[in-house]
Design a protein around this motif. Structure first.
Motif, PDB file in Angstrom:
ATOM      1  N   ALA A  43     -78.482 -47.012  58.762  1.00  0.00           N
ATOM      2  CA  ALA A  43     -77.759 -45.742  58.664  1.00  0.00           C
ATOM      3  C   ALA A  43     -76.296 -46.037  58.986  1.00  0.00           C
ATOM      4  N   PRO A  44     -75.411 -46.008  57.993  1.00  0.00           N
ATOM      5  CA  PRO A  44     -74.037 -46.476  58.203  1.00  0.00           C
ATOM      6  C   PRO A  44     -73.252 -45.735  59.275  1.00  0.00           C
ATOM      7  N   TYR A  45     -73.706 -44.573  59.720  1.00  0.00           N
ATOM      8  CA  TYR A  45     -72.989 -43.843  60.762  1.00  0.00           C
ATOM      9  C   TYR A  45     -73.589 -44.064  62.146  1.00  0.00           C
ATOM     10  N   SER A  46     -74.456 -45.058  62.269  1.00  0.00           N
ATOM     11  CA  SER A  46     -75.246 -45.177  63.503  1.00  0.00           C
ATOM     12  C   SER A  46     -74.544 -45.916  64.633  1.00  0.00           C
ATOM     13  N   TRP A  47     -73.261 -46.245  64.466  1.00  0.00           N
ATOM     14  CA  TRP A  47     -72.550 -46.880  65.578  1.00  0.00           C
ATOM     15  C   TRP A  47     -72.586 -45.974  66.813  1.00  0.00           C
ATOM     16  N   TYR A  48     -72.573 -44.663  66.570  1.00  0.00           N
ATOM     17  CA  TYR A  48     -72.588 -43.733  67.704  1.00  0.00           C
ATOM     18  C   TYR A  48     -73.893 -43.849  68.497  1.00  0.00           C
ATOM     19  N   VAL A  49     -75.014 -44.054  67.807  1.00  0.00           N
ATOM     20  CA  VAL A  49     -76.298 -44.205  68.493  1.00  0.00           C
ATOM     21  C   VAL A  49     -76.274 -45.441  69.384  1.00  0.00           C
ATOM     22  N   GLU A  50     -75.709 -46.511  68.869  1.00  0.00           N
ATOM     23  CA  GLU A  50     -75.589 -47.737  69.667  1.00  0.00           C
ATOM     24  C   GLU A  50     -74.761 -47.478  70.919  1.00  0.00           C
ATOM     25  N   MET A  51     -73.661 -46.747  70.754  1.00  0.00           N
ATOM     26  CA  MET A  51     -72.826 -46.413  71.909  1.00  0.00           C
ATOM     27  C   MET A  51     -73.560 -45.490  72.865  1.00  0.00           C
ATOM     28  N   TYR A  52     -74.257 -44.482  72.309  1.00  0.00           N
ATOM     29  CA  TYR A  52     -74.910 -43.491  73.149  1.00  0.00           C
ATOM     30  C   TYR A  52     -76.040 -44.106  73.972  1.00  0.00           C
ATOM     31  N   ILE A  53     -76.787 -45.037  73.397  1.00  0.00           N
ATOM     32  CA  ILE A  53     -77.863 -45.686  74.151  1.00  0.00           C
ATOM     33  C   ILE A  53     -77.290 -46.399  75.368  1.00  0.00           C
ATOM     34  N   GLY A  54     -76.174 -47.102  75.183  1.00  0.00           N
ATOM     35  CA  GLY A  54     -75.529 -47.765  76.318  1.00  0.00           C
ATOM     36  C   GLY A  54     -75.053 -46.768  77.347  1.00  0.00           C
ATOM     37  N   LEU A  55     -74.441 -45.668  76.881  1.00  0.00           N
ATOM     38  CA  LEU A  55     -73.983 -44.632  77.803  1.00  0.00           C
ATOM     39  C   LEU A  55     -75.160 -44.019  78.552  1.00  0.00           C
ATOM     40  N   PHE A  56     -76.257 -43.762  77.846  1.00  0.00           N
ATOM     41  CA  PHE A  56     -77.448 -43.186  78.466  1.00  0.00           C
ATOM     42  C   PHE A  56     -77.958 -44.073  79.599  1.00  0.00           C
ATOM     43  N   LEU A  57     -77.939 -45.368  79.391  1.00  0.00           N
ATOM     44  CA  LEU A  57     -78.468 -46.299  80.395  1.00  0.00           C
ATOM     45  C   LEU A  57     -77.628 -46.334  81.668  1.00  0.00           C
ATOM     46  N   VAL A  58     -76.334 -46.071  81.546  1.00  0.00           N
ATOM     47  CA  VAL A  58     -75.480 -46.132  82.735  1.00  0.00           C
ATOM     48  C   VAL A  58     -75.199 -44.759  83.334  1.00  0.00           C
ATOM     49  N   ILE A  59     -75.659 -43.689  82.698  1.00  0.00           N
ATOM     50  CA  ILE A  59     -75.376 -42.340  83.202  1.00  0.00           C
ATOM     51  C   ILE A  59     -75.814 -42.142  84.653  1.00  0.00           C
ATOM     52  N   PRO A  60     -77.012 -42.567  85.076  1.00  0.00           N
ATOM     53  CA  PRO A  60     -77.378 -42.375  86.488  1.00  0.00           C
ATOM     54  C   PRO A  60     -76.394 -43.034  87.447  1.00  0.00           C
ATOM     55  N   PHE A  61     -75.860 -44.172  87.051  1.00  0.00           N
ATOM     56  CA  PHE A  61     -74.918 -44.886  87.916  1.00  0.00           C
ATOM     57  C   PHE A  61     -73.538 -44.232  87.874  1.00  0.00           C
ATOM     58  N   LEU A  62     -73.154 -43.718  86.688  1.00  0.00           N
ATOM     59  CA  LEU A  62     -71.905 -42.962  86.598  1.00  0.00           C
ATOM     60  C   LEU A  62     -71.990 -41.710  87.477  1.00  0.00           C
ATOM     61  N   ASN A  63     -73.158 -41.085  87.487  1.00  0.00           N
ATOM     62  CA  ASN A  63     -73.340 -39.888  88.307  1.00  0.00           C
ATOM     63  C   ASN A  63     -73.248 -40.209  89.801  1.00  0.00           C
ATOM     64  N   LEU A  64     -73.765 -41.371  90.186  1.00  0.00           N
ATOM     65  CA  LEU A  64     -73.645 -41.777  91.593  1.00  0.00           C
ATOM     66  C   LEU A  64     -72.177 -41.912  91.979  1.00  0.00           C
ATOM     67  N   GLU A  85     -59.228 -49.707  77.011  1.00  0.00           N
ATOM     68  CA  GLU A  85     -59.272 -48.584  76.076  1.00  0.00           C
ATOM     69  C   GLU A  85     -60.678 -48.301  75.559  1.00  0.00           C
ATOM     70  N   GLU A  86     -61.493 -49.361  75.428  1.00  0.00           N
ATOM     71  CA  GLU A  86     -62.822 -49.211  74.854  1.00  0.00           C
ATOM     72  C   GLU A  86     -63.801 -48.457  75.747  1.00  0.00           C
ATOM     73  N   VAL A  87     -63.443 -48.182  76.989  1.00  0.00           N
ATOM     74  CA  VAL A  87     -64.352 -47.432  77.864  1.00  0.00           C
ATOM     75  C   VAL A  87     -64.064 -45.932  77.782  1.00  0.00           C
ATOM     76  N   TYR A  88     -63.431 -45.500  76.707  1.00  0.00           N
ATOM     77  CA  TYR A  88     -63.122 -44.074  76.542  1.00  0.00           C
ATOM     78  C   TYR A  88     -64.357 -43.167  76.654  1.00  0.00           C
ATOM     79  N   PRO A  89     -65.598 -43.614  76.274  1.00  0.00           N
ATOM     80  CA  PRO A  89     -66.743 -42.719  76.468  1.00  0.00           C
ATOM     81  C   PRO A  89     -66.920 -42.298  77.925  1.00  0.00           C
ATOM     82  N   ILE A  90     -66.611 -43.202  78.857  1.00  0.00           N
ATOM     83  CA  ILE A  90     -66.749 -42.869  80.277  1.00  0.00           C
ATOM     84  C   ILE A  90     -65.689 -41.847  80.679  1.00  0.00           C
ATOM     85  N   THR A  91     -64.495 -41.979  80.119  1.00  0.00           N
ATOM     86  CA  THR A  91     -63.444 -40.986  80.390  1.00  0.00           C
ATOM     87  C   THR A  91     -63.901 -39.595  79.984  1.00  0.00           C
ATOM     88  N   TYR A  92     -64.383 -39.478  78.746  1.00  0.00           N
ATOM     89  CA  TYR A  92     -64.828 -38.182  78.260  1.00  0.00           C
ATOM     90  C   TYR A  92     -66.053 -37.685  79.040  1.00  0.00           C
TER      91      TYR A  92
END
Length: 367
Positions: A145-166, A206-213
């Motif tokens: 799915a050519p637009y699936s880069w976001y899924v790859e990013m989101y899976i990584g974000l999902f895995l670190v969310i508990p630690f970001l919340n801490l 700059e590439e850690v912008y998902p964490i900023t948002y």
């Protein structure tokens, strides 16, 4: 068109966005504002693809039509940031648990089915090679799915969310959380302005912008912003007027007259995109839906649950509809009126396709 996921997520390669941004296991009262933001984010994805597929980036800009197109493109870059801010808003209390990690199962299921649909489409419609192992591999490397880069990013974000919340919830004061957010803005968005001519500020992060948002969304869920809606809207319109005008001026004075995008507007971490996204999120968050009929709230909820699948499947309908348009209309400016027909059609078709995927997943759950 090369759909590879570049390091900087350049817009002409990765002008795409979508995602879940919710935890389906939550029992809290449904937030209709977040549903609307997710729906608007997907519509923005489909809208920004209009510029990608109609020759906008090769068009020589001229007059009010050129200015309007540049401003529209500038505005719809809010799509990916809105999804991530919504994720932070909804998931900032999640903790490490087995139940939490189960939350990724539906995302993966939607991704696999949407990727399979895209693979079949590419084999049957685009006549690509029907190599089973190649397509199986493409699902794992996020290229089916050519637009699936976001899924790859989101899976990584999902895995670190508990630690970001801490980290976020470990800061007990509003001031401390603001310092955290502004530190990340300084690392991800500020360099896109300060380094406009010369590199004078560190831009490695700059590439850690998902964490900023994500942290911005977490802040909005915890603290009320005491700014009236009309002032937010006025500020947004002023910013769009300035950003659109500046980007248009930069383009027509670039030598070629074609669209010229720099880091401040071309990347998701860009300073313009940060400001526009935050203002749009704040405005929609402040809308009052208490008197909205329950049936309308339910419809918005159901549509918002289809956003990830719709985002992934929109590639299929982008290809079909823009092939038809480009075969019949050559000049970009002649294609602009078709935005009001094609974009809604792609949006609706993508939602219907996503509904089919979700029904399949529901049947598997019953089994």
């Amino acid at each position: 068109m090369n759909y590879s996921n570049s390091k900087k997520c350049k817009i002409q390669d990765n002008e795409r966005g979508g995602g879940e941004g919710t935890d389906s296991s939550t029992k809290k009262k449904r937030n209709t504002n977040m549903d609307l933001i997710k729906i608007f984010a997907v519509f923005s994805v489909v809208s920004i693809h209009f510029f990608l597929y109609t020759g906008f980036y090769e068009q020589e800009l001229e007059g009010f039509a050129g200015y309007s197109a540049v401003t529209g493109r500038t505005f719809f870059m809010i799509c990916v940031p809105l999804f991530i801010i919504t994720t932070g808003f909804l998931m900032n209390k999640k903790e490490l648990s087995k139940r939490y990690y189960k939350g990724i199962i539906k995302v993966i299921a939607v991704y696999i089915l949407a990727s399979a649909a895209c693979a079949v489409f590419r084999i049957k419609y685009l006549w690509e090679e029907a190599d089973v192992w190649r397509w199986v591999e493409s699902i794992f490397n996020y290229s089916a799915a050519p637009y699936s880069w976001y899924v790859e990013m989101y899976i990584g974000l999902f895995l670190v969310i508990p630690f970001l919340n801490l980290a976020y919830n470990g800061l007990k004061s509003k001031k401390g959380k603001l310092i955290l957010i502004f530190t990340l803005i300084a690392l991800t968005a500020l360099p896109t302005v300060i380094n406009y001519k010369y590199k004078i500020f560190p831009d490695y992060w700059e590439e850690v912008y998902p964490i900023t948002y994500y942290f911005i969304g977490a802040f909005f869920s915890e603290f009320k912003i005491n700014i009236k809606k009309r002032y937010i809207l006025i500020t947004l319109l002023v910013c769009l007027f300035i950003f659109g005008g500046f980007n248009y001026y930069r383009s027509i004075t670039s030598g070629t007259g074609q669209v010229k995008l720099d880091i401040y507007s071309e990347y998701w971490c860009g300073f313009e995109n940060l400001i526009d996204s935050v203002l749009v999120f704040m405005f929609i968050q402040k809308l009052n839906f208490e008197k909205l009929p329950d049936i309308v709230k339910t419809i918005l909820k159901k549509i918002s649950e289809l956003t990830l699948g719709a985002y992934l499947l929109s590639y299929i309908f982008d290809t079909i509809f823009y092939d038809l348009l480009n075969d019949r209309v050559i000049m970009f400016y002649d294609k602009i009126p078709y935005y009001f027909i094609i974009v809604p059609m792609i949006f609706i078709c993508s939602m219907i396709g996503s509904l089919g995927i979700n029904l399949i997943i529901r049947q598997f759950r019953k089994i």
